[in-house]
Design an enzyme around this catalytic site. Structure first.
Site: not given
Ligand SMILES: NC(=O)C1=CN([C@@H]2O[C@H](COP(=O)(O)OP(=O)(O)OC[C@H]3O[C@@H](n4cnc5c(N)ncnc54)[C@H](O)[C@@H]3O)[C@@H](O)[C@H]2O)C=CC1
Ligand SMILES: O=C1O[C@H](COP(=O)(O)O)[C@@H](O)[C@H](O)[C@H]1O
Length: 296
Positions: A115, A152, A90, A156
């Site tokens: 990330s 993970y 992914n 990234k």
């Molecule tokens: N939420 C956070 O605080 C952080 C998020 N990130 C990064 O930001 C991005 C988004 O994270 P979130 O929105 O929190 O995750 P999330 O899990 O809420 O959203 C990810 C979305 O991507 C879609 N998805 C996953 N794999 C897929 C694939 N192979 N093909 C098509 N769609 C796919 C899922 O259906 C989902 O809607 C990720 O890459 C994550 O690693 C990085 C650091 C912190």
């Molecule tokens: O990359 C990500 O980081 C956030 C923050 O990390 P945490 O270890 O403090 O939880 C995480 O919430 C998020 O799911 C992840 O995609």
């Protein structure tokens, strides 16, 4: 930006924070492997601009990329405990498919959701927990080598390296945003690390807006709010992108309540569409046992 903007992972937490903030400002093309309910789609986005596809599906990605001017690439496995087979497919393979398709289609700007976990290894025993406190001067600024603390984070770091390749080989502008911890309405509760790397919803939308508008070559920036507690520098995001965050976790108590008199309000964007900050009701990946469920 006159051309459409492709947003992968549009249905997730970050995607929804972006769409709630700047959903009316661009001509979006939304891609997610899960169908998006109407409440998650900005007005004006037609069925033809919604792609239900996996990012490892090269044909579907190439089709979604047609005439696109910029990409925000979020789709992937966000769990810090994600196993290798999942991040390989992914996060690494999927990102390579999306970036290559973008470069070959002549996309101008590409923002990649990296990330904090790409550099989690800098949080050594001797630096923590002081690192998470406002009086500590230690800063990562994006010039340091990746130092992942889990697979993970490795995925990234690989995405950042792919971005470098496609910038150097194709001239595509690439910005890797090392996102901190996105939560809605308030910083992560009673969690020092999370408060040091809080990214509010409105700052998230503003930051990715800048990624779509600024002129840059290849950048690694930190995606956090203007938190007093922090060990990530905001300098590059400010200088290269014009990022000007509005929120600060110090405006909230440790328990996450707004402090009296503080100008809080980082939760919502402009739109009144249904909030969807929580992971999908039926998660695409098993839940991460280490991730605090509060406010995420
Ligand atoms: N939420 C956070 O605080 C952080 C998020 N990130 C990064 O930001 C991005 C988004 O994270 P979130 O929105 O929190 O995750 P999330 O899990 O809420 O959203 C990810 C979305 O991507 C879609 N998805 C996953 N794999 C897929 C694939 N192979 N093909 C098509 N769609 C796919 C899922 O259906 C989902 O809607 C990720 O890459 C994550 O690693 C990085 C650091 C912190
Ligand atoms: O990359 C990500 O980081 C956030 C923050 O990390 P945490 O270890 O403090 O939880 C995480 O919430 C998020 O799911 C992840 O995609």
């Amino acid at each position: 930006m006159d051309e459409p903007v492709l947003l992968t992972g549009a249905g997730g937490r970050v995607g929804q924070a972006i769409l709630r903030g700047i959903g009316d400002d661009y001509d979006w093309r939304l891609l997610d492997r899960e169908p998006l309910p109407a409440a998650k789609v900005p007005d004006g986005v037609t069925d033809a601009d919604r792609y239900v596809a996996d990012i490892t599906d090269e044909r579907a990605v190439r089709e979604a990329m047609r005439d696109v001017g910029a990409v925000i690439h979020l789709a992937g496995d966000p769990r810090k405990t994600a196993p290798w087979d999942s991040v390989l497919r992914n996060n690494i393979d999927g990102t390579q498919v999306v970036m290559r398709a973008a470069a070959e289609a002549g996309v101008e700007r590409f923002a990649f959701a990296s990330s904090n976990h790409a550099v989690g290894g800098y949080e050594t025993d001797d630096r923590t927990p002081d690192l998470y406190r406002p009086d500590d001067g230690y800063r990562l600024d994006g010039t340091e080598l990746p130092r992942p603390g889990n697979l993970y984070g490795v995925s990234k770091a690989a995405g950042e390296a792919l971005g470098r390749l496609y910038h150097d080989e194709h001239g595509m502008s690439v910005v890797c945003v090392r996102i901190g911890n996105l939560t809605k309405d308030h910083p992560p509760r009673e969690y020092e690390r999370g408060q040091a790397m809080w990214l509010s919803h409105r700052d998230c939308a503003h930051l990715f807006d800048r990624c779509l508008r600024a002129d840059y070559g290849y950048e690694i920036v930190y995606g956090i709010s203007d938190n007093d507690r922090r060990y990530y520098s905001l300098e590059r995001a400010r200088e290269a992108l014009g990022y000007d965050p509005a929120d600060n976790s110090a405006d909230y108590t440790f328990e996450g309540e707004p402090k009296e008199g503080a100008a809080t309000g980082g939760g919502e964007g402009d739109s009144d569409r249904t909030a969807a900050d929580e992971p999908p009701a039926e998660p695409n990946f098993p839940s991460d046992p280490d991730t605090p469920t509060d406010g995420a």
